[in-house]
Write an enzyme that holds these catalytic residues in place. Structure first.
Site, PDB file in Angstrom:
ATOM      1  N   GLU A  87       0.542  14.432 -63.416  1.00  0.00           N
ATOM      2  CA  GLU A  87      -1.080  14.586 -61.929  1.00  0.00           C
ATOM      3  C   GLU A  87       0.289  13.793 -60.903  1.00  0.00           C
ATOM      4  O   GLU A  87      -0.721  13.651 -59.545  1.00  0.00           O
ATOM      5  CB  GLU A  87      -2.237  14.242 -62.909  1.00  0.00           C
ATOM      6  CG  GLU A  87      -2.612  15.147 -63.782  1.00  0.00           C
ATOM      7  CD  GLU A  87      -3.792  15.284 -64.809  1.00  0.00           C
ATOM      8  OE1 GLU A  87      -4.561  16.007 -64.631  1.00  0.00           O
ATOM      9  OE2 GLU A  87      -3.849  14.152 -65.115  1.00  0.00           O
TER      10      GLU A  87
ATOM     11  N   HIS B 159      15.102  20.692 -81.348  1.00  0.00           N
ATOM     12  CA  HIS B 159      15.139  21.548 -81.474  1.00  0.00           C
ATOM     13  C   HIS B 159      14.853  22.592 -79.956  1.00  0.00           C
ATOM     14  O   HIS B 159      13.834  23.234 -79.402  1.00  0.00           O
ATOM     15  CB  HIS B 159      13.844  22.498 -81.826  1.00  0.00           C
ATOM     16  CG  HIS B 159      14.350  22.453 -83.478  1.00  0.00           C
ATOM     17  ND1 HIS B 159      15.200  22.565 -84.346  1.00  0.00           N
ATOM     18  CD2 HIS B 159      13.526  21.878 -84.038  1.00  0.00           C
ATOM     19  CE1 HIS B 159      14.724  22.030 -85.185  1.00  0.00           C
ATOM     20  NE2 HIS B 159      14.155  21.520 -85.572  1.00  0.00           N
TER      21      HIS B 159
ATOM     22  N   ASN C 204     -19.982  27.310 -54.226  1.00  0.00           N
ATOM     23  CA  ASN C 204     -19.322  26.217 -55.162  1.00  0.00           C
ATOM     24  C   ASN C 204     -19.215  27.656 -56.206  1.00  0.00           C
ATOM     25  O   ASN C 204     -20.523  27.840 -56.985  1.00  0.00           O
ATOM     26  CB  ASN C 204     -20.019  24.931 -55.445  1.00  0.00           C
ATOM     27  CG  ASN C 204     -19.092  24.951 -56.227  1.00  0.00           C
ATOM     28  OD1 ASN C 204     -18.128  24.679 -56.808  1.00  0.00           O
ATOM     29  ND2 ASN C 204     -19.587  23.247 -57.128  1.00  0.00           N
ATOM     30  N   GLY C 205     -18.502  28.298 -56.429  1.00  0.00           N
ATOM     31  CA  GLY C 205     -17.952  29.181 -57.880  1.00  0.00           C
ATOM     32  C   GLY C 205     -17.459  30.597 -57.338  1.00  0.00           C
ATOM     33  O   GLY C 205     -16.945  29.997 -56.237  1.00  0.00           O
TER      34      GLY C 205
ATOM     35  N   TRP D 267     -12.013  23.348 -52.741  1.00  0.00           N
ATOM     36  CA  TRP D 267     -10.650  23.639 -53.383  1.00  0.00           C
ATOM     37  C   TRP D 267     -10.808  25.090 -53.213  1.00  0.00           C
ATOM     38  O   TRP D 267     -11.804  25.723 -54.227  1.00  0.00           O
ATOM     39  CB  TRP D 267     -10.396  23.002 -54.480  1.00  0.00           C
ATOM     40  CG  TRP D 267     -10.303  23.191 -55.383  1.00  0.00           C
ATOM     41  CD1 TRP D 267      -9.132  22.645 -55.991  1.00  0.00           C
ATOM     42  CD2 TRP D 267      -9.303  24.258 -56.792  1.00  0.00           C
ATOM     43  NE1 TRP D 267      -7.618  22.495 -56.906  1.00  0.00           N
ATOM     44  CE2 TRP D 267      -8.415  23.443 -56.803  1.00  0.00           C
ATOM     45  CE3 TRP D 267     -10.070  25.895 -56.984  1.00  0.00           C
ATOM     46  CZ2 TRP D 267      -7.239  24.466 -57.790  1.00  0.00           C
ATOM     47  CZ3 TRP D 267      -8.846  26.258 -57.836  1.00  0.00           C
ATOM     48  CH2 TRP D 267      -8.192  25.607 -58.173  1.00  0.00           C
TER      49      TRP D 267
ATOM     50  N   ARG E 285     -14.127  16.278 -55.991  1.00  0.00           N
ATOM     51  CA  ARG E 285     -14.146  18.000 -56.355  1.00  0.00           C
ATOM     52  C   ARG E 285     -13.177  18.911 -55.941  1.00  0.00           C
ATOM     53  O   ARG E 285     -13.142  20.599 -55.535  1.00  0.00           O
ATOM     54  CB  ARG E 285     -15.840  18.378 -56.176  1.00  0.00           C
ATOM     55  CG  ARG E 285     -16.809  17.086 -57.253  1.00  0.00           C
ATOM     56  CD  ARG E 285     -18.004  18.314 -57.035  1.00  0.00           C
ATOM     57  NE  ARG E 285     -18.364  19.464 -57.595  1.00  0.00           N
ATOM     58  CZ  ARG E 285     -18.470  19.508 -58.993  1.00  0.00           C
ATOM     59  NH1 ARG E 285     -19.053  18.477 -59.457  1.00  0.00           N
ATOM     60  NH2 ARG E 285     -18.499  20.909 -59.457  1.00  0.00           N
TER      61      ARG E 285
ATOM     62  N   LYS F 157     -11.263  17.274 -59.836  1.00  0.00           N
ATOM     63  CA  LYS F 157     -11.737  16.961 -61.499  1.00  0.00           C
ATOM     64  C   LYS F 157     -12.135  17.308 -62.196  1.00  0.00           C
ATOM     65  O   LYS F 157     -12.576  17.965 -63.172  1.00  0.00           O
ATOM     66  CB  LYS F 157     -12.984  16.064 -60.771  1.00  0.00           C
ATOM     67  CG  LYS F 157     -13.181  14.730 -62.113  1.00  0.00           C
ATOM     68  CD  LYS F 157     -13.602  13.965 -62.300  1.00  0.00           C
ATOM     69  CE  LYS F 157     -13.430  13.224 -63.479  1.00  0.00           C
ATOM     70  NZ  LYS F 157     -12.482  12.423 -63.596  1.00  0.00           N
TER      71      LYS F 157
ATOM     72  N   LYS G  81      -1.161  12.529 -67.798  1.00  0.00           N
ATOM     73  CA  LYS G  81      -1.810  11.684 -66.335  1.00  0.00           C
ATOM     74  C   LYS G  81       0.020  11.608 -65.216  1.00  0.00           C
ATOM     75  O   LYS G  81      -0.275  11.323 -64.466  1.00  0.00           O
ATOM     76  CB  LYS G  81      -1.085  10.263 -66.877  1.00  0.00           C
ATOM     77  CG  LYS G  81      -2.927   9.163 -66.247  1.00  0.00           C
ATOM     78  CD  LYS G  81      -4.139  10.169 -66.814  1.00  0.00           C
ATOM     79  CE  LYS G  81      -4.441  10.881 -66.681  1.00  0.00           C
ATOM     80  NZ  LYS G  81      -5.133  12.485 -67.349  1.00  0.00           N
TER      81      LYS G  81
ATOM     82  N   GLU H  46      -1.370  12.646 -72.995  1.00  0.00           N
ATOM     83  CA  GLU H  46      -2.127  12.187 -72.843  1.00  0.00           C
ATOM     84  C   GLU H  46      -1.402  11.786 -71.200  1.00  0.00           C
ATOM     85  O   GLU H  46      -1.223  11.315 -70.117  1.00  0.00           O
ATOM     86  CB  GLU H  46      -3.382  11.344 -72.546  1.00  0.00           C
ATOM     87  CG  GLU H  46      -4.215  10.582 -72.335  1.00  0.00           C
ATOM     88  CD  GLU H  46      -4.551  10.871 -70.908  1.00  0.00           C
ATOM     89  OE1 GLU H  46      -4.496  12.507 -70.561  1.00  0.00           O
ATOM     90  OE2 GLU H  46      -4.907  11.017 -69.916  1.00  0.00           O
TER      91      GLU H  46
ATOM     92  N   CYS I 223     -15.212  22.162 -55.703  1.00  0.00           N
ATOM     93  CA  CYS I 223     -15.869  22.396 -54.260  1.00  0.00           C
ATOM     94  C   CYS I 223     -16.879  21.187 -54.518  1.00  0.00           C
ATOM     95  O   CYS I 223     -17.965  20.889 -55.632  1.00  0.00           O
ATOM     96  CB  CYS I 223     -16.567  23.429 -53.882  1.00  0.00           C
ATOM     97  SG  CYS I 223     -14.736  24.545 -53.992  1.00  0.00           S
TER      98      CYS I 223
HETATM   99  C1  G6P Z   1      -9.183  18.515 -64.550  1.00  0.00           C
HETATM  100  C2  G6P Z   1      -9.012  17.389 -64.680  1.00  0.00           C
HETATM  101  C3  G6P Z   1      -8.753  16.380 -65.970  1.00  0.00           C
HETATM  102  C4  G6P Z   1      -9.830  17.202 -67.156  1.00  0.00           C
HETATM  103  C5  G6P Z   1      -9.420  18.578 -67.059  1.00  0.00           C
HETATM  104  C6  G6P Z   1     -10.860  18.777 -68.110  1.00  0.00           C
HETATM  105  O1  G6P Z   1      -7.873  19.498 -64.863  1.00  0.00           O
HETATM  106  O2  G6P Z   1      -8.426  17.716 -63.239  1.00  0.00           O
HETATM  107  O3  G6P Z   1      -8.406  15.392 -65.622  1.00  0.00           O
HETATM  108  O4  G6P Z   1      -9.156  16.287 -68.070  1.00  0.00           O
HETATM  109  O5  G6P Z   1     -10.315  18.839 -65.917  1.00  0.00           O
HETATM  110  O6  G6P Z   1     -12.405  18.066 -67.312  1.00  0.00           O
HETATM  111  P1  G6P Z   1     -13.130  18.341 -68.400  1.00  0.00           P
HETATM  112  O7  G6P Z   1     -14.355  17.759 -67.515  1.00  0.00           O
HETATM  113  O8  G6P Z   1     -13.463  19.611 -69.217  1.00  0.00           O
HETATM  114  O9  G6P Z   1     -13.390  16.908 -69.362  1.00  0.00           O
END
Ligand code: G6P
Length: 616
Positions: A492, A508, A103-104, A77, A30, A611, A489, A485, A2
């Site tokens: 996502e 396995h 937010n929270g 969000w 956010r 994010k 990606k 990673e 948010c």
């Molecule tokens: C969210 C983001 C990711 C990020 C993760 C951890 O899922 O979309 O890209 O890696 O949070 O966030 P941080 O701010 O703790 O690295």
């Protein structure tokens, strides 16, 4: 999670709605399932909110044209309540005079809501947030002023909050409060004050900032801020600091070039950001390294991409002569580590420094087991930095694309630097080797630059992969961090189901799905795992898999048994190959981007994600 943006100013003819909408758009990473704005307008509150993204909601200037003198907006969000109009923020109380964004999460909202309903309040949403508005309404009715009503209210609410409150009858100020959810203030002294969830939101307007701390409440007036402690009620004397990073960091242009998406703009920043990371003063690492070497047990914890950076980093630190490190996902930390031995240390990695699970893991280790905390964080002043004994700030700068990429590259680089500094301070590997590793690490900047120049091949392969529904990523050893990673990606930003597996483990289970045409991506640098990887490629190929391999520029063997290769111009040395995670992951990040845009998706704001994940 948010985004909040508020403004109060004494400037005449201010387009308040437009300024708030623009601020919210800079925070849309956010959360982006609904948005709204509330402003105070001649003794009443004007409210406009809807589900959807800000640009759609603002069609025909609907948000921009909201009339009023000051106010606040929110981009959501969803946690409590579906992303529909009545759950969008801001929320109003029964009198319609109090407007609030939050937010929270209010953890005890069900009990509070029940009590408020019994006392006759009319709830218009399913959110936890709305209890704030009705509680404030009650305290105002009891004769408290707005600031004290907010203080009394937050004392009743358990959980996390960044809140902004406006009141139709108090035309010269608004109130903000914070606990465990970020809230920053921007000031143009004597003229305007802004509040936001993150600094980039007000960066085009001012560079003077104050980061609100937990359990603080502030009165915002035009160009003036008064901060008080929620519990002791005392006024605090806090001066603003000047934000050092450039406005460019929060925009889609770089060195005069305009990019269509933040993700590709930020990928283009990677070479420079690695260069800056490598150049941080070595002595900045000493406290961090000493704490690691002095500990009896070291953990590393994080979420998402940061966790994969942690996996690469733990390997590098141990390889350089540091201790063996246990990696634990932060969301599992409390459950999987029921006991920490005396003299434990937790390394926490986070781009935002606000991930709720990371903070929970750190607070659990610190408060319950007296562990020391070292963190690697990208956002200066974020919550995680406050709970840490030693902090290393990454040089990625503001990252707006929701799926992290440049932050990941700088995190891996920072962890490698820590390993090398440990080696230097403790003579765990030879001086010559340290020098070779440092050269290899510095060269990753040039290698990523070269990958950008030669991106044609990655685009071509993206075209071949874009229509698949499932893709495997296989690797061994430290390259697994790059495979994980890359798989994350692609999932996502391109909505393709992916799994990253240790190549040896693929027999396995995963191999059962292999049939003609199934795409498998091998991350295969020429390291000590190379010969075993050849076997794994053959196992997949002989069952019909189409093999895509990430290999070195001079590779022959894996190339000869792969259907497609992407060749990385590593330096010709063992040290360069040991430092392969960033270049390999970078190729896969770029590939995910190209697939996303080829599919016509929005790589910056993937569906359902946000994010900064400030809820557990
Ligand atoms: C969210 C983001 C990711 C990020 C993760 C951890 O899922 O979309 O890209 O890696 O949070 O966030 P941080 O701010 O703790 O690295």
């Amino acid at each position: 999670m948010c985004g909040i943006f508020g403004i109060i100013s004494n400037k005449s003819n201010l387009e308040v709605g437009k300024l708030i909408r623009e601020g919210l758009e800079r925070l849309e990473y956010r959360g982006y399932d609904s948005a709204g704005i509330a402003v105070v307008n001649n003794g009443a509150i004007e409210l406009r909110k809807k589900s959807g993204r800000i640009a759609d909601i603002n069609k025909n200037g609907w948000l921009d044209s909201i009339p009023g003198q000051f106010g606040v907006g929110h981009t959501r969000w969803a946690t409590h309540g579906k992303p529909v109009q009545h759950n969008a923020h801001p929320h109003l109380d029964c009198t319609g005079k109090i407007g609030i964004v939050h937010n929270g999460i209010v953890e005890n909202y069900q009990d509070l809501r029940k009590e408020l309903l019994l006392r006759g309040h009319d709830f218009k949403s399913d959110t936890d947030t709305e209890v704030f508005t009705h509680l404030i309404e009650e305290f105002i009715a009891k004769g408290f002023d707005l600031k004290d009503s907010v203080i009394q209210t937050v004392k009743k609410c358990r959980g996390a909050y960044g809140v902004v409150v406006i009141h139709a009858d108090t035309p010269d100020y608004m109130i903000v409060a914070r606990k465990e959810s970020p809230l920053v203030l921007g000031i143009i002294p004597g003229e305007s004050t802004y509040c936001a969830s993150d600094i980039p939101a007000f960066l085009p307007l001012t560079r003077e900032a104050i980061i609100l701390d937990d359990d603080e409440v502030a009165i915002l007036k035009p160009g003036e801020v008064e901060i008080y402690g929620v519990h002791e009620g005392k006024k605090k004397n806090i001066s603003p600091f000047e934000v050092s990073y450039s406005i460019d960091a929060a925009q889609k242009s770089l060195d005069g070039v305009q990019f269509p998406w933040y993700m590709i703009k930020e990928l283009h920043e990677v070479p420079q950001k690695i260069k800056e990371q490598v150049q941080i003063p070595q002595t900045d690492l000493d406290g961090f390294c000493k704490a690691i070497m002095d500990a009896d047990h070291v953990f590393i914890t994080a979420a998402g991409s940061s966790y994969y950076a942690a996996l690469a980093g733990k390997f590098q630190i141990t390889r350089c002569g540091g201790p063996y490190i246990d990696a634990v996902l932060c969301s599992e930390f409390v459950d999987l580590v029921p006991k920490l031995s005396k003299n434990s240390l937790v390394i926490a990695i986070s781009q935002s420094g606000e991930t709720a699970d990371t903070i929970e893991a750190v607070r659990y280790a610190r408060d319950k087991w007296n562990a020391k905390i070292c963190s690697i964080v990208n956002v200066v002043g974020s919550s995680l930095t406050r709970y840490s004994d030693h902090v290393l700030i990454t040089t990625a700068g503001p990252e707006i694309a929701v799926a992290s990429q440049k932050a990941f590259c700088t995190q891996v680089t920072a962890l490698s630097l820590i390993g090398l500094r440990i080696a230097e301070l403790h003579n765990t590997i030879s001086k010559n080797e340290v020098t070779m590793y440092k050269e290899a690490l510095a060269a990753t900047s040039k290698i990523t630059q070269q990958i950008l120049v030669e991106q044609g091949k990655i685009k071509e392969i993206a075209g071949k992969l874009m229509d698949f529904e499932n893709v495997y990523f296989l690797a061994r050893g430290i390259s697994s961090a790059a495979a994980l990673e890359g798989a994350l990606k692609l999932k996502e930003v391109a909505y393709i189901h992916t799994e990253a597996y240790a190549a040896g483990e693929s027999k396995h289970g995963p191999i059962a799905l292999i049939e003609d045409g199934f795409p498998v991506i091998f991350v295969s640098p020429p390291d000590e795992t190379y010969d075993r990887m050849i076997g794994n490629v053959m196992e997949m190929k002989s069952r019909g898999a189409v093999v895509y391999s990430i290999v070195s520029a001079t590779d022959e063997k894996i190339t000869s048994i792969s259907d497609y290769t992407i060749r990385i111009p590593f330096l010709d040395s063992k040290y360069a190959i040991d430092t392969c995670v960033v270049p390999c992951a970078f190729v896969l990040q770029l590939m995910a981007y190209f697939i996303s845009i080829k599919k016509g998706l929005d790589p910056d704001k993937p569906r359902n994600l946000a994010k900064s994940v400030t809820v557990k």
